[in-house]
Design a protein around this motif. Sequence first.
Motif, mmCIF file in Angstrom:
data_model
loop_
_atom_site.group_PDB
_atom_site.id
_atom_site.type_symbol
_atom_site.label_atom_id
_atom_site.label_comp_id
_atom_site.label_asym_id
_atom_site.label_seq_id
_atom_site.Cartn_x
_atom_site.Cartn_y
_atom_site.Cartn_z
ATOM 1 N N LEU A 82 41.249 27.665 -122.352
ATOM 2 C CA LEU A 82 41.941 26.743 -122.823
ATOM 3 C C LEU A 82 42.994 25.826 -122.115
ATOM 4 O O LEU A 82 43.108 24.793 -121.952
ATOM 5 C CB LEU A 82 43.025 27.528 -123.721
ATOM 6 N N ASN A 86 42.870 21.952 -121.722
ATOM 7 C CA ASN A 86 44.197 21.415 -122.138
ATOM 8 C C ASN A 86 44.364 20.554 -120.790
ATOM 9 O O ASN A 86 44.813 19.307 -120.882
ATOM 10 C CB ASN A 86 45.413 22.215 -121.975
ATOM 11 N N THR A 90 43.357 16.817 -123.344
ATOM 12 C CA THR A 90 44.524 17.530 -124.512
ATOM 13 C C THR A 90 44.346 17.253 -125.874
ATOM 14 O O THR A 90 44.375 18.090 -126.646
ATOM 15 C CB THR A 90 45.995 16.916 -123.990
ATOM 16 N N TYR A 93 41.980 19.851 -126.962
ATOM 17 C CA TYR A 93 42.409 21.135 -126.716
ATOM 18 C C TYR A 93 43.009 21.315 -128.078
ATOM 19 O O TYR A 93 43.222 22.338 -128.878
ATOM 20 C CB TYR A 93 43.270 21.244 -125.643
#
Length: 128
Positions: A82, A86, A90, A93
């Motif tokens: 994750l 990210n 983003t 994510y």
Amino acid sequence: MILLNKLILKQSEQNMSPQKEINSELISQYKLHKKDTGSIEVQVAILTYKIKQLSDHLKVNKKDYASQSGLLKMIGKRKRLLNYLNNQNTERYFILISRLGIRHMRSQNALFLNKIQPSIKTCEANLL
């Protein structure tokens, strides 16, 4: 999140559903393109399902320390995936964590920058 809950209920009703069926359902829901089986979204979805299963198991079997260490390893791997997602994209994510029902975790870099931010400001003030 809804799909994961349905899969858990389905598995408990059938007593033990084969892992291949569950993986194929998760892959079909989270794949990015037709032949996708290993993207970050798919990996995180499968890990999230396994984490939920293990945490339910540990609620019943509190002294199962081997499963507990396996759970912590899976959580660490999901966290690393994750964080990578990210940093790379983003938007993907936040879409993924909202679909899975996972909380947003601040990255270690953000925590580190917040700790050193006051010292950077004081250094800048001393230079001026």
